[in-house]
Structure formats: structure tokens, C-alpha cells
Design an enzyme around this catalytic site. Structure first.
Site, short mmCIF file in Angstrom:
data_model
loop_
_atom_site.label_atom_id
_atom_site.label_comp_id
_atom_site.label_asym_id
_atom_site.label_seq_id
_atom_site.Cartn_x
_atom_site.Cartn_y
_atom_site.Cartn_z
N GLN A 1 0.83 -1.22 0.00
CA GLN A 1 0.00 0.00 0.00
C GLN A 1 0.86 1.26 0.00
O GLN A 1 0.51 2.25 -0.64
CB GLN A 1 -0.92 0.01 1.23
N PRO B 1 -5.30 -6.53 4.61
CA PRO B 1 -5.81 -7.36 3.51
C PRO B 1 -4.98 -8.65 3.39
O PRO B 1 -3.77 -8.63 3.59
CB PRO B 1 -5.62 -6.48 2.28
N PHE C 1 -13.11 -2.55 2.54
CA PHE C 1 -11.65 -2.60 2.58
C PHE C 1 -11.03 -1.95 1.36
O PHE C 1 -9.97 -1.35 1.44
CB PHE C 1 -11.20 -4.06 2.70
N LEU C 2 -11.70 -2.05 0.22
CA LEU C 2 -11.20 -1.39 -0.99
C LEU C 2 -11.43 0.12 -0.91
O LEU C 2 -10.65 0.90 -1.45
CB LEU C 2 -11.90 -1.96 -2.22
N GLN C 3 -12.50 0.50 -0.22
CA GLN C 3 -12.92 1.90 -0.16
C GLN C 3 -11.76 2.84 0.17
O GLN C 3 -11.47 3.78 -0.56
CB GLN C 3 -14.02 2.01 0.90
N ASP C 4 -11.05 2.59 1.27
CA ASP C 4 -9.99 3.52 1.67
C ASP C 4 -8.75 3.36 0.80
O ASP C 4 -8.00 4.32 0.60
CB ASP C 4 -9.63 3.34 3.16
N GLN C 5 -8.55 2.17 0.21
CA GLN C 5 -7.37 1.97 -0.65
C GLN C 5 -7.49 2.69 -1.98
O GLN C 5 -6.49 2.93 -2.66
CB GLN C 5 -7.15 0.47 -0.89
N HIS D 1 -11.14 4.80 8.28
CA HIS D 1 -9.92 4.66 7.47
C HIS D 1 -10.02 5.53 6.21
O HIS D 1 -9.06 6.19 5.81
CB HIS D 1 -9.71 3.20 7.07
#
Length: 364
Positions: free
Chosen positions: A104, A131, A293-297, A319
């Protein structure tokens, strides 16, 4: 290059390692030095842990930078970036710290190098509070490819808590600029599949129990789809013992969602399967286009993209709010969050809108 040092409060909002990862990556890309104070101040063991330190050292290595305050337990650290370099770079948490969190921090920087970068990342491939490597490859990778990001990930060895010992090699292609992304139409869920694994000396029955319990849980809510969760035993490419499960749902418009869980001592395998299944179901009920989990990435890529990105999602996590806060401090990107009120939305459906900063790779 902007020589004015930007000060970031590491204790705000989520107050954890994400602030370090986003700040360091955007510092390297923008050329602006950063000082992060009050690092993880609210945590039970404040300051830098081995995983955070190895991530910062990797970013510093990638951008020919200078780190100050980079030691275990430090609550203040600064990065003065130089020029982003391609080539081979290695980071080793020397613990079960997540290789996916190392990625990340380092992936965005590597996109702005002059040639292909090779990142050798060592630690935990399937770790708590991060993740799983399967998520990174099967969900994160195809979704960020929409921005123009392209990387390959070779899983050499899986590593688990507490020993770590995992290793992945990632090859990242540079880009001139990132494209904006519009993800507002989820469509219908068309496919659900996954893997339940045991590694090391643990019995194969645990994988079968996780898979069976997960399938039963999903079928209570989604009755018209075949659910294929493959039980697997990994002996050759795993360091130490571990169990876990990841379940992925695909939609008719190419959106991807996941639920995952790791086995723990004293927890029945079927409970692990149910936990992952319930997480997946929670992530598709809001009718958004990305999971929690994808949202903040996605935030850092939205902030760097050249143009307007819009992503429909469920409730906006802390996050994600933290990533937006840091991105707006270190780039010219502007974010707005609005509640969706169309006929397909639930009480927790939102749209994240971003006017990207249009970062340009000066090395290409």
C-alpha cells in the site's frame, strides 16, 4: 519539488499506520517533505512498530529520500524525498507484519518511476487487521487497474502469525498519469467463489469445515447462485501453520467484493467460515461498487488521478475519512461525500467524489 515541510498529526482520526503509509507515498510523489508527529499516539504501544518502520524505509529507498526519527517506538518521523528510482527494492518486516500494507505504501510511488520496479516484500501474507494477499491479487489489483495501474504479484511463500516468513515479489509498471474512475453502477451479483486453506501441518478437515459453513451462510440470503469455495491444503509454499478463507463476489459490471477471516487457536473452523460469509454479505447489501476494505485503498489513486472520480460505496469508514484528510493536505485533490437517495440505495449508501490533482510522472 516543494521544499516546505508539511506537518501531519499522526494521532488524528484513525490514528494508525495508514497515516504513515499515505503521507510517505504522497510525499515521495509530490516531492514535499513531511514530518509526522504523535505517531500512533492513541495505541497501546505508541510510535513506530517494525512493520511501519520497514514500510517507511522502503518508501525512502524508492524515492532516494532521507528519514529522520526512523526507529522502533519513535513518535515523530520525517521524510525528505529525492527522485523516485526504479530497480529492485526489498522490505522485510522480520515479523508477521503484512506484506500487503508494505505494498500500500510502495505501489503508488513505484508508478512514478522511470522504468519497471521490482518490490520484494517479506512478512505475513495472511495477517490480521490487513488485507490478505489473496484479496490484494483478486480484488484490489483488478479494481485499481481501472486507474491505469498495472502490476504483477508472485506469491513465493505464504507467512502467518506469529512467525511471518512470507515473501511476494511485485513488478510495477510506471504510468505518465492515472485515469479517473467512475464506479456508480453495481449491477447484479453474478458469481461467488473463494478458497478455504490450511497450511503447514494442520488437518485438511479444517478447510472443508470453513468452506461448508460459509456456503450454508451465503445460501440463506442468496439462493439463486452456485457458491464455489474450494478447500485447499498448502504444504510446499507456506512457512509455518495457518488457516483462513476468502470469498469473492463478482457483479455484472465488473465490481468485486470480499469477505475473509483467519483461523485462531480455540476458534472452531465453521465459525471462521461464517465470519467471512457474513462479512461478504454485509459488503454487498448496500449496493455500492466497492467493499469496506477497498474503499480507503482507492482514495490515494483518486487523489492522484487526472480528472473527476466518483465511487458509490457503503458507509464511509474512518480509514477512508483519514485517507481523504491526508490526501487533501498533501495534494490539490478535493473530496466530497454525499448520501445516495435513489431507489437502489440503502440507509448506508454514499458516493465519494474527487477532483483529482492530476499528478504527472516527471521521469517519463
Amino acid at each position: 519539488m516543494d521544499s516546505t515541510m508539511v506537518e501531519i498529526d499522526g494521532s488524528v482520526m484513525e490514528g494508525g499506520g495508514q497515516i504513515l503509509r499515505v503521507s510517505a507515498a504522497l510525499s515521495a510523489i509530490s516531492g514535499s517533505p513531511v514530518r509526522i508527529i504523535k505517531v500512533r499516539a492513541g495505541r497501546s504501544s505508541p510510535g513506530l512498530r517494525p512493520q511501519h518502520l520497514s514500510g517507511l524505509q522502503l518508501v525512502s529507498d524508492l524515492c532516494s529520500g532521507t528519514l529522520q526519527g526512523a526507529c522502533i517506538g519513535s513518535t515523530e518521523v520525517s521524510l525528505t524525498p529525492g527522485r523516485i528510482q526504479s530497480g529492485k527494492h526489498t522490505a522485510d518486516t522480520q515479523t508477521a507484519g503484512s506484506v500487503c500494507l508494505l505494498l500500500q505504501a510502495s505501489l503508488p510511488c513505484s508508478l512514478f518511476a522511470e522504468r519497471v520496479s521490482e518490490l520484494c516484500l517479506k512478512g505475513g501474507t495472511n495477517a490480521e487487521f490487513a488485507p490478505h494477499i489473496d484479496y490484494t491479487v483478486k480484488v484490489f489489483k483488478p479494481m485499481v487497474e481501472r486507474f491505469g495501474v498495472h502490476f504483477d504479484c508472485d506469491i513465493k511463500m505464504r507467512g502467518f502469525y506469529p512467525r511471518g516468513g512470507g515473501e511476494v515479489v511485485v513488478r510495477v509498471n510506471p504510468v505518465k498519469q492515472l485515469h479517473p474512475v467512475v464506479l456508480t453502477d453495481r449491477g447484479n451479483i453474478t458469481k461467488i467463489h473463494g478458497r478455504a486453506f490450511v497450511a503447514g501441518v494442520l488437518p485438511f478437515k479444517l478447510a472443508k469445515d470453513m468452506s461448508t459453513a460459509a456456503v450454508k451462510t451465503i445460501r440463506k440470503e442468496i439462493k439463486d447462485l452456485y457458491v464455489n469455495i474450494q478447500p485447499l491444503q498448502e504444504k510446499e509454499n507456506a512457512y509455518g501453520n495457518g488457516t483462513g478463507i476468502i470469498i469473492i463476489a463478482e457483479s455484472s459490471t465488473g465490481c468485486l467484493f470480499a469477505g475473509s477471516a483467519l483461523g485462531k487457536k480455540g476458534v472452531y473452523a465453521d465459525k471462521v467460515g461464517i465470519e467471512a460469509a457474513e462479512m461478504l454479505l454485509r459488503n454487498i447489501r448496500h449496493n455500492g461498487c466497492v467493499d469496506e476494505f477497498l474503499q480507503d485503498q482507492m482514495i490515494i489513486f483518486m487523489a492522484l488521478a487526472n480528472g473527476t472520480s466518483r465511487i458509490r460505496t457503503g458507509a464511509v469508514t474512518l480509514h477512508t475519512q483519514t485517507a481523504i484528510h491526508i490526501a487533501e493536505q498533501l495534494t490539490q485533490a478535493k473530496f466530497t461525500i454525499t448520501k445516495c437517495d435513489d431507489e437502489l440505495s440503502s440507509d448506508s449508501t454514499y458516493e465519494i467524489h474527487c477532483e483529482g490533482s492530476g499528478a504527472v510522472n516527471q521521469n517519463l
